[in-house]
Each structure stands twice: as structure tokens, then as C-alpha cells.
Design a protein around this motif. Structure first.
Motif, PDB file in Angstrom:
ATOM      1  N   ARG A   2     -28.903  46.641 -61.686  1.00  0.00           N
ATOM      2  CA  ARG A   2     -29.629  46.532 -60.420  1.00  0.00           C
ATOM      3  C   ARG A   2     -28.888  47.307 -59.335  1.00  0.00           C
ATOM      4  NH1 ARG A   2     -29.164  42.910 -56.058  1.00  0.00           N
ATOM      5  NH2 ARG A   2     -27.457  41.903 -57.197  1.00  0.00           N
ATOM      6  N   GLN A   3     -29.643  48.073 -58.537  1.00  0.00           N
ATOM      7  CA  GLN A   3     -29.012  48.827 -57.462  1.00  0.00           C
ATOM      8  C   GLN A   3     -28.612  47.873 -56.342  1.00  0.00           C
ATOM      9  OE1 GLN A   3     -30.720  52.636 -56.056  1.00  0.00           O
ATOM     10  NE2 GLN A   3     -30.592  51.799 -53.985  1.00  0.00           N
ATOM     11  N   VAL A   4     -27.332  47.905 -55.989  1.00  0.00           N
ATOM     12  CA  VAL A   4     -26.848  47.034 -54.923  1.00  0.00           C
ATOM     13  C   VAL A   4     -26.472  47.818 -53.665  1.00  0.00           C
ATOM     14  CG1 VAL A   4     -26.084  45.157 -56.413  1.00  0.00           C
ATOM     15  CG2 VAL A   4     -24.556  47.085 -56.001  1.00  0.00           C
ATOM     16  N   ASP A  42     -19.720  47.530 -42.075  1.00  0.00           N
ATOM     17  CA  ASP A  42     -19.444  48.761 -42.830  1.00  0.00           C
ATOM     18  C   ASP A  42     -18.123  48.632 -43.586  1.00  0.00           C
ATOM     19  OD1 ASP A  42     -21.751  50.104 -42.050  1.00  0.00           O
ATOM     20  OD2 ASP A  42     -20.784  51.032 -40.307  1.00  0.00           O
ATOM     21  N   GLY A  43     -17.106  48.120 -42.893  1.00  0.00           N
ATOM     22  CA  GLY A  43     -15.801  47.977 -43.538  1.00  0.00           C
ATOM     23  C   GLY A  43     -15.836  47.011 -44.703  1.00  0.00           C
ATOM     24  N   GLU A  44     -16.529  45.898 -44.534  1.00  0.00           N
ATOM     25  CA  GLU A  44     -16.621  44.906 -45.616  1.00  0.00           C
ATOM     26  C   GLU A  44     -17.375  45.484 -46.810  1.00  0.00           C
ATOM     27  OE1 GLU A  44     -18.514  41.698 -43.631  1.00  0.00           O
ATOM     28  OE2 GLU A  44     -16.671  41.006 -42.620  1.00  0.00           O
ATOM     29  N   ARG A  45     -18.430  46.219 -46.527  1.00  0.00           N
ATOM     30  CA  ARG A  45     -19.220  46.841 -47.599  1.00  0.00           C
ATOM     31  C   ARG A  45     -18.375  47.841 -48.382  1.00  0.00           C
ATOM     32  NH1 ARG A  45     -21.911  51.669 -47.047  1.00  0.00           N
ATOM     33  NH2 ARG A  45     -23.633  52.110 -48.507  1.00  0.00           N
ATOM     34  N   ARG A  46     -17.595  48.646 -47.688  1.00  0.00           N
ATOM     35  CA  ARG A  46     -16.781  49.661 -48.364  1.00  0.00           C
ATOM     36  C   ARG A  46     -15.608  49.026 -49.102  1.00  0.00           C
ATOM     37  NH1 ARG A  46     -17.938  53.399 -43.115  1.00  0.00           N
ATOM     38  NH2 ARG A  46     -19.958  54.166 -43.877  1.00  0.00           N
ATOM     39  N   ASP A  47     -15.097  47.920 -48.571  1.00  0.00           N
ATOM     40  CA  ASP A  47     -14.061  47.196 -49.305  1.00  0.00           C
ATOM     41  C   ASP A  47     -14.620  46.667 -50.633  1.00  0.00           C
ATOM     42  OD1 ASP A  47     -12.138  47.619 -47.422  1.00  0.00           O
ATOM     43  OD2 ASP A  47     -12.398  45.677 -46.416  1.00  0.00           O
ATOM     44  N   ARG A  48     -15.837  46.144 -50.593  1.00  0.00           N
ATOM     45  CA  ARG A  48     -16.446  45.624 -51.821  1.00  0.00           C
ATOM     46  C   ARG A  48     -16.723  46.754 -52.809  1.00  0.00           C
ATOM     47  NH1 ARG A  48     -22.410  43.135 -53.136  1.00  0.00           N
ATOM     48  NH2 ARG A  48     -21.863  42.441 -55.244  1.00  0.00           N
ATOM     49  N   LEU A  49     -17.167  47.890 -52.307  1.00  0.00           N
ATOM     50  CA  LEU A  49     -17.411  49.039 -53.180  1.00  0.00           C
ATOM     51  C   LEU A  49     -16.132  49.443 -53.914  1.00  0.00           C
ATOM     52  CD1 LEU A  49     -19.744  51.164 -50.882  1.00  0.00           C
ATOM     53  CD2 LEU A  49     -20.269  50.514 -53.235  1.00  0.00           C
ATOM     54  N   HIS A  50     -15.024  49.377 -53.216  1.00  0.00           N
ATOM     55  CA  HIS A  50     -13.753  49.750 -53.842  1.00  0.00           C
ATOM     56  C   HIS A  50     -13.274  48.659 -54.802  1.00  0.00           C
ATOM     57  CE1 HIS A  50      -9.950  51.702 -54.413  1.00  0.00           C
ATOM     58  NE2 HIS A  50      -9.281  50.676 -53.914  1.00  0.00           N
TER      59      HIS A  50
END
Length: 310
Positions: A228-230, A261-269
Motif C-alpha cells: 500500500r502506498q503510504v 514534515d520533519g516527523e514524516r521524513r524521520d519515519r521515511l528514514h
């Protein structure tokens, strides 16, 4: 005749000076003095309550186009939904642009910029209300004459809206081979990306390409374990799991938005192994090479740039 605020003269459409007297019994300059109408172009008027926008200015220009003349370039771009390709300023309105066939004398009128250029029959959309250049000819003109970042934004926007096919545009451009701006247009049409969703993405991609880095993929999907695209990234290199995003002011300027934005990019990493960095207008349009150095560090490559081109 007293102006009735509830009654919009000529249904809000522009009109010539002679028409003012027919409608009101008063000369146009007296209506301007009274605040009833405003002058859009020299001796072309509109009700004072009508919006001052590109549509109104284009309609005013259509009343005074010279024989064979049609609207073109940034005016058509706006009318066709390509967006504000002429300026970074949010409140800027363009001078109305028109073109006449080569060999005819361009009209001179305040508020109207007129060119003379070769016009084939398929370059013109014969609209009796707002005659204009075709979508394809408009994009070729913008690609040749606009500054590079705005030209690419126009190309991407037209392709995203399915107004032009990039392969067809590349073929049609050959009729202008050797003419001024053709080399720029050829390069930028090759950079065109129909998946682009904002001017900022176009500008960011151009900075990356100008630095000699590999062309990033657009609208990169991030999938979870179930497929699923997240998330979806503006630009990215899936092989390296590196992403680049343009943080526009509308959705990324407040403290809460930047925190998200920061939380999203932290999760991506953390969960997906992607390193994602965001850039804003100051990074993309600024004079420093911070953007190139940041991208290079993430890709593990040195930027190949001698002189910034914009």
C-alpha cells in the motif's frame, strides 16, 4: 446617467470608447473620472466592478488586435491553466502578449506587448472571442523565450495538463532550428516531466540536472509491507533511496507544517530506509550552492557545476 452599482456595464466585458457613449450617453473619460469604469488598455474600458485579471485584460486586447494578430505566450499560458509562468510575484499580472504574422507591423499600445513572427495555420486557434496561439505553439514560444526555470515550469505544466505531447513538441521545434532560443527549448523539452505537480518541482529538478546529477524520478511512491502506498516523494532516486522535495510556502511554512514534515521524513528514514531532504524557494532561487552540495552528499556524487546558469 448615474451608474447603478447593481448594473455592470456591458455585462462586465471590456468595450471600446465609442461603445461607452452608446451605453450611457457619456464619454469614456467622464466615466473614468466618475469612477464608473477603468481603462484597461488605451481607449479600451471595463466596468469598475469587473475583476482586474488576465481574462479581462486578454478580452480587452482582443478588441484591438491588429489584422492577423492573436494572443500568445504568457497570456495564453494563463488562459489555458498553465499558471503564472511570467513572474515569482504572487500578485503580478502580465502585460498582455500578442503576435502578428511575420511581415506585418506589431501594434504599439500601452499594456500590450506585440511581436511579429512566422505563424502557420496550425499555430492559431481561430476563436472569435479570444483568438490565440495553439497550445503547442504557445509552449514552443515559452520554451524559447522565457528564462530557463520558468520555461521548464511551463513545459511541465502543459504536459501535466495533457495540453501537449512532449515528443510532438520536440518534433515541431525543428521548424525553429537555428533560431534564437531553439537550443534552450530543445534541452528543456527533453527535461519535461508530465508527472510534475508544481512549479517548485520543476525548478528543483532543473537545479539537480544543471549540477550534472542523474535525472531523478518524479512522484516516487513509498510502499509499506503490504504494497500500500503510504507516501509519495516529489523527486527521488529509488536505487539509492534518496528523495528530494520542494516545500512550497502554502503547505510548508508554519511551525506545525514544518514539524509534520520533519516527523514524516524521520519515519521515511526509520521505517523505509529513505533519506529525504526538503528545499524551499530560498534554496532553489538563492545564489549559494548549498542545494547542489546537499544533493551530492546524499547521492555520493560531486556536483559538476562551473557556473550557475540561473
Amino acid at each position: 446617467m448615474v451608474h447603478d452599482a447593481a448594473r455592470v456595464l456591458n455585462d462586465g466585458h471590456p468595450f471600446l470608447a465609442a461603445r461607452a457613449r452608446e451605453m450611457t450617453g457619456r464619454r469614456a473619460h467622464r466615466l473614468v473620472t466618475a469612477g464608473t469604469v477603468r481603462e484597461v488598455l488605451h481607449r479600451v474600458y471595463v466596468d469598475a466592478n469587473a475583476p482586474d485579471d488576465v481574462q479581462t485584460r486578454a478580452a480587452a486586447a482582443a478588441l484591438v488586435l491588429p489584422p492577423g494578430g492573436v494572443l500568445c505566450r504568457s497570456t495564453v499560458a494563463w488562459l489555458r491553466g498553465m499558471g503564472r509562468v511570467w513572474s515569482l510575484a504572487e500578485d503580478a499580472l502580465p502585460v498582455v502578449e500578442c503576435v502578428v504574422p511575420a511581415g506585418r507591423t506589431p501594434v504599439r499600445r500601452a499594456g500590450l506587448r506585440c511581436y511579429a513572427a512566422p505563424l502557420a495555420s496550425h499555430d492559431v486557434v481561430d476563436d472569435l472571442v479570444l483568438p490565440r496561439t495553439s497550445d503547442l505553439r504557445t509552449v514552443l514560444d515559452l520554451a524559447r523565450w522565457l528564462p530557463r526555470p520558468m520555461a521548464l515550469a511551463a513545459i511541465d505544466s502543459a504536459a501535466h495538463l495533457a495540453l501537449v505531447d512532449l515528443a510532438e513538441a520536440a518534433c515541431e521545434l525543428e521548424r525553429f532550428a537555428g533560431h534564437r532560443g531553439a537550443a534552450q527549448a530543445r534541452e528543456l523539452i527533453g527535461y519535461g516531466e508530465p508527472l510534475t505537480e508544481s512549479f517548485g518541482e520543476s525548478w528543483l529538478r532543473l537545479r539537480i540536472l544543471d549540477a550534472g546529477f542523474p535525472r531523478p524520478c518524479a512522484q516516487v511512491p513509498i510502499l509499506d509491507a503490504s504494497g500500500r502506498q503510504v507516501y509519495r516523494l516529489d523527486l527521488g532516486d529509488p536505487a539509492r533511496r534518496v528523495g528530494f522535495e520542494y516545500d512550497g510556502e502554502e503547505f510548508h511554512s508554519t511551525a506545525a507544517q514544518q514539524r509534520a514534515d520533519g516527523e514524516r521524513r524521520d519515519r521515511l528514514h526509520r521505517e523505509f530506509g529513505w533519506q529525504v531532504v526538503g528545499f524551499h524557494r530560498g534554496h532553489v532561487w538563492g545564489q549559494s550552492l548549498r542545494l547542489e552540495r546537499t544533493v551530492g552528499e546524499l547521492l555520493g556524487l560531486e556536483p559538476q557545476i562551473v557556473l550557475r546558469r540561473w
